[in-house]
Design a protein around this motif. Structure first.
Motif, PDB file in Angstrom:
ATOM      1  N   GLY A  57       0.891  -1.213   0.059  1.00 26.57           N
ATOM      2  CA  GLY A  57       0.090  -0.007  -0.188  1.00 26.57           C
ATOM      3  C   GLY A  57       0.933   1.152  -0.013  1.00 26.57           C
ATOM      4  N   ALA A  58       1.970   1.220   0.822  1.00 24.37           N
ATOM      5  CA  ALA A  58       2.779   2.447   0.910  1.00 24.37           C
ATOM      6  C   ALA A  58       3.398   2.616  -0.394  1.00 24.37           C
ATOM      7  CB  ALA A  58       3.761   2.483   1.857  1.00 24.37           C
ATOM      8  N   SER A  59       3.835   1.715  -1.239  1.00 24.12           N
ATOM      9  CA  SER A  59       4.431   1.762  -2.478  1.00 24.12           C
ATOM     10  C   SER A  59       3.595   2.036  -3.554  1.00 24.12           C
ATOM     11  CB  SER A  59       5.191   0.369  -2.852  1.00 24.12           C
ATOM     12  OG  SER A  59       4.300  -0.593  -3.356  1.00 24.12           O
ATOM     13  N   GLY A  60       2.400   2.071  -3.471  1.00 21.26           N
ATOM     14  CA  GLY A  60       1.458   2.454  -4.507  1.00 21.26           C
ATOM     15  C   GLY A  60       1.242   1.091  -5.477  1.00 21.26           C
ATOM     16  N   ARG A  61       1.720   0.098  -5.362  1.00 24.14           N
ATOM     17  CA  ARG A  61       1.820  -0.969  -6.390  1.00 24.14           C
ATOM     18  C   ARG A  61       0.900  -2.169  -5.973  1.00 24.14           C
ATOM     19  NH1 ARG A  61       7.909  -0.215  -6.107  1.00 24.14           N
ATOM     20  NH2 ARG A  61       8.677   0.710  -7.717  1.00 24.14           N
ATOM     21  N   ARG A  62       0.164  -2.804  -7.014  1.00 28.73           N
ATOM     22  CA  ARG A  62      -0.684  -3.741  -6.760  1.00 28.73           C
ATOM     23  C   ARG A  62       0.199  -5.057  -7.695  1.00 28.73           C
ATOM     24  NH1 ARG A  62      -4.961  -4.530  -3.437  1.00 28.73           N
ATOM     25  NH2 ARG A  62      -6.015  -5.744  -5.199  1.00 28.73           N
ATOM     26  N   ASP A  63       1.025  -4.462  -8.732  1.00 26.55           N
ATOM     27  CA  ASP A  63       1.844  -5.727  -9.181  1.00 26.55           C
ATOM     28  C   ASP A  63       3.084  -5.376  -8.701  1.00 26.55           C
ATOM     29  OD1 ASP A  63      -0.414  -6.461 -10.268  1.00 26.55           O
ATOM     30  OD2 ASP A  63      -0.005  -5.617 -12.388  1.00 26.55           O
ATOM     31  N   ALA A  64       4.004  -6.205  -8.177  1.00 31.72           N
ATOM     32  CA  ALA A  64       5.291  -6.032  -7.685  1.00 31.72           C
ATOM     33  C   ALA A  64       5.967  -7.431  -7.325  1.00 31.72           C
ATOM     34  CB  ALA A  64       5.148  -5.370  -6.565  1.00 31.72           C
ATOM     35  N   SER A  65       7.515  -7.244  -7.363  1.00 30.23           N
ATOM     36  CA  SER A  65       8.304  -8.308  -7.209  1.00 30.23           C
ATOM     37  C   SER A  65       8.479  -7.987  -5.364  1.00 30.23           C
ATOM     38  CB  SER A  65       9.700  -8.354  -7.650  1.00 30.23           C
ATOM     39  OG  SER A  65       9.664  -8.512  -8.946  1.00 30.23           O
ATOM     40  N   ALA A  66       8.170  -8.802  -4.657  1.00 35.44           N
ATOM     41  CA  ALA A  66       8.308  -8.554  -3.131  1.00 35.44           C
ATOM     42  C   ALA A  66       8.978  -9.553  -2.554  1.00 35.44           C
ATOM     43  CB  ALA A  66       6.821  -8.503  -2.491  1.00 35.44           C
ATOM     44  N   ARG A  67       9.569  -9.246  -1.330  1.00 30.90           N
ATOM     45  CA  ARG A  67      10.386 -10.053  -0.821  1.00 30.90           C
ATOM     46  C   ARG A  67      10.352  -9.803   0.950  1.00 30.90           C
ATOM     47  NH1 ARG A  67      16.630 -11.271  -2.936  1.00 30.90           N
ATOM     48  NH2 ARG A  67      15.975 -11.895  -4.822  1.00 30.90           N
ATOM     49  N   VAL A  68      10.089 -10.800   1.623  1.00 26.74           N
ATOM     50  CA  VAL A  68      10.008 -10.792   2.966  1.00 26.74           C
ATOM     51  C   VAL A  68      11.412 -11.452   3.645  1.00 26.74           C
ATOM     52  CG1 VAL A  68       8.866 -11.512   5.288  1.00 26.74           C
ATOM     53  CG2 VAL A  68       7.374 -10.953   2.872  1.00 26.74           C
ATOM     54  N   TYR A  69      12.078 -10.819   4.258  1.00 33.69           N
ATOM     55  CA  TYR A  69      13.323 -11.093   5.077  1.00 33.69           C
ATOM     56  C   TYR A  69      13.102 -11.027   6.660  1.00 33.69           C
ATOM     57  CZ  TYR A  69      15.722  -9.397   0.726  1.00 33.69           C
ATOM     58  OH  TYR A  69      16.212  -9.110  -0.469  1.00 33.69           O
TER      59      TYR A  69
END
Length: 270
Positions: free
Chosen positions: A81-93
């Protein structure tokens, strides 16, 4: 002539707070932890439940504590939400942080959809330590991957000293024998894309050795950024089997996308 705007910088949050805390940054720089990587499309992720299981299992193994899936969903949803993207490459570290751990989320440009460019691989004698974990100790993978590219290949294929195939430097690999996909069983990470494909296609899991490679009809690699045919492993050439790749992409398309958050902003139930 117009130029495309530069991609927005990565948006990074640590335990739900934009990265700025010196202690949190020190934990990140310490480099001990694990992660998962995923593609988000319209707020959904294929195999999200598998990603959450991976994170919880590795956190228990490394830090002796659970990482609830609801917390991961909350942090992912907040960062998207903060990035403003619905499509993305996301990582959880997940990083070591004193007597506990902290969670960082990165959101970047989405990887292109569709098949990846054909890959040429070169075998190297190297196995990742604790290969069952998607951990942060990636120096060896990067070292051998860079050496492979300097030698004119696209990626390194990791093998045991005895020549048993394990995985690509940043991928899983499957070989096609004309009847089944053969997934190597030397120490490797079970990738999410691999885990989604194997039950949906004729598959066997068994040891694969380098001398066997000429006997296969085709091969491809998978990771969080997609699926790509393999056209060579050193001197062994493979044609791109278009019919096989079509089956593989259809099988992947059939895997449902799971919602990260519900309409009210909370964690979605599976």
């Amino acid at each position: 002539m117009t130029t495309s705007p530069a991609p927005a910088p990565a948006h990074i949050e640590i335990d739900g707070v934009p990265a700025a805390d010196a202690g949190a940054l020190a934990a990140v720089l310490g480099g001990y932890g694990h992660f998962t990587a995923m593609q988000v499309r319209d707020g959904r992720v294929k195999g999200l439940g598998l990603h959450l299981e991976r994170l919880d299992r590795a956190t228990r193994e490394l830090f002796g504590a659970p990482l609830p899936g609801a917390r991961v969903r909350e942090l992912l949803g907040r960062a998207l939400g903060a990035s403003g993207r619905r499509d993305a490459s996301a990582r959880v570290y997940v990083y070591e942080h004193g007597a506990r751990f902290l969670v960082a989320v990165t959101v970047r440009e989405a990887a292109p959809d569709g098949p990846g460019a054909p890959r040429r691989l070169t075998a190297v004698d190297y196995l990742r330590p604790a290969a069952h974990l998607k951990h942060l100790g990636g120096f060896g993978q990067r070292y051998h991957g860079d050496a492979a590219r300097r030698a004119g290949f696209d990626e390194a294929l990791l093998t045991t000293p005895e020549g048993e195939v394990a995985e690509g430097a940043v991928t899983n690999i499957a070989f096609w024998d004309g009847t089944s996909l053969v997934w190597p069983t030397a120490p490797h990470l079970t990738g999410i894309t691999m885990a989604l494909l194997a039950p949906r296609l004729p598959s066997v899991h068994r040891p694969v050795t380098l001398p066997e490679l000429p006997g296969f009809r085709a091969a491809f690699v998978t990771n969080s950024r997609g699926i790509a045919p393999v056209t060579a492993v050193d001197g062994v050439a493979y044609p791109v089997d278009e019919a096989l790749m079509e089956r593989v992409f259809v099988a992947y398309a059939e895997a449902p996308g799971e919602k990260i958050v519900s309409a009210d902003g909370g964690g979605a139930a599976d």
